[in-house]
Motif scaffolding. Sequence first.
Motif, mmCIF file in Angstrom:
data_model
loop_
_atom_site.group_PDB
_atom_site.id
_atom_site.type_symbol
_atom_site.label_atom_id
_atom_site.label_comp_id
_atom_site.label_asym_id
_atom_site.label_seq_id
_atom_site.Cartn_x
_atom_site.Cartn_y
_atom_site.Cartn_z
ATOM 1 N N ASP A 1 -38.756 75.106 49.919
ATOM 2 C CA ASP A 1 -37.604 75.858 49.072
ATOM 3 C C ASP A 1 -38.081 77.288 48.851
ATOM 4 O OD1 ASP A 1 -34.842 76.763 48.235
ATOM 5 O OD2 ASP A 1 -35.779 76.527 46.289
ATOM 6 N N LEU B 1 -31.461 75.339 41.460
ATOM 7 C CA LEU B 1 -31.226 74.787 42.839
ATOM 8 C C LEU B 1 -32.623 73.957 43.279
ATOM 9 C CD1 LEU B 1 -29.521 74.606 45.881
ATOM 10 C CD2 LEU B 1 -30.830 76.482 46.494
ATOM 11 N N PRO C 1 -28.065 80.135 53.414
ATOM 12 C CA PRO C 1 -28.737 79.144 52.322
ATOM 13 C C PRO C 1 -28.300 77.736 52.669
ATOM 14 C CG PRO C 1 -26.750 80.420 51.360
ATOM 15 C CD PRO C 1 -27.101 81.010 52.821
ATOM 16 N N SER D 1 -35.965 79.905 47.942
ATOM 17 C CA SER D 1 -34.658 80.707 47.428
ATOM 18 C C SER D 1 -34.949 81.320 46.309
ATOM 19 C CB SER D 1 -33.634 79.535 47.217
ATOM 20 O OG SER D 1 -33.853 78.768 46.280
ATOM 21 N N ASP E 1 -34.225 80.091 43.343
ATOM 22 C CA ASP E 1 -33.178 79.405 42.582
ATOM 23 C C ASP E 1 -33.627 78.392 41.781
ATOM 24 O OD1 ASP E 1 -31.167 78.179 41.433
ATOM 25 O OD2 ASP E 1 -29.446 78.930 42.886
ATOM 26 N N GLN F 1 -42.982 81.266 40.880
ATOM 27 C CA GLN F 1 -42.388 80.239 40.211
ATOM 28 C C GLN F 1 -43.257 78.815 40.631
ATOM 29 O OE1 GLN F 1 -38.208 79.813 41.356
ATOM 30 N NE2 GLN F 1 -38.066 82.111 40.706
#
Length: 318
Positions: free
Chosen positions: A175, A182, A155, A177, A179, A205
């Motif tokens: 990104d 983050l 990461p 991830s 998250d 997302q």
Amino acid sequence: MATDIDRSDHPVAGMIIPLVTALDPRGRPDPPAVRPLLAHLADAGVTTLMLAGTNGEGPLLTAGAVRTYAAEVSVMWRELVGASARIMVAATGTGTGETLERMERLDGLDLDAVVVLAPTYFRHTESELHAHFRAAARHGRPVVVYNSPGYTGNPIPVSVMRRLLDEPGIVGLKDSSGDAALFAEFCALTGERPGFQVAQGVERQLADGLRAGAAGLVPGVGMLAPAVCVDLLKAGRHGDHATAAALQHDVDRLAALFGVRPGASGVVVIKTALHLLGLCPPHAAAPFLPLTEAELAGLRAALARIHDLVRPHDPQPI
């Protein structure tokens, strides 16, 4: 065909499609075979492609194969889209040396940026990650950092990205991830250096990513229904978050296709779905295997459930 979502020349602004690599039955790049898919994307107003990423099976292809594919596809795409066309290619290596070699194999191609992942296999310190991306940034092309810890095992923390803002060659971040906190921190970094922008790579997302400050979106399912994803981006850009949320629900329905064969083999699922829609061949690089008869039946059923979102151009038997 440019739209009002493509007002920036920045590589990670707008709708970015992580294109599959069309292969022949022997696993060799077959650029002409992707032409129907390119036309499908251009008709929906997409202007930016990312080649040789996860959906493009980049890590399974040789550097020479990636160059061959990128060289021909970039010409076709620029002919289709015109001056607003943008092309990025991922350079994925186990370590810094291989990453730089893959970047060198792209020399001479008309690209807007190279997408660089963290090293894989070994786990690396923050200083090592910083050195890796710094070396890539000084190769001479604009670099988009790709945070995909599920694949690399490394990461990229905000602290490393903040240090990389000192490198003019680092122009953006994709990104994946998942998250959300983050991601919001990454987006906050865009205020610390002009010209640095962030794209959301997690399909479920997309709407939230726009609310957090994403400049671009990178949905693999955008190959199946690019107009849905383009409309979501437009809504989010215009502050119509209710419409963006409704369209996110449609994107989630598209992403449910990957349940046919969970994991990295989602590559096989999306390629087979695109083939059934008449948009590209189904062949994937070894060691990927074709869908079983049961999986294929499941995919057909899943496509039937989203028939309102995807329409066959030239349905293919399989």
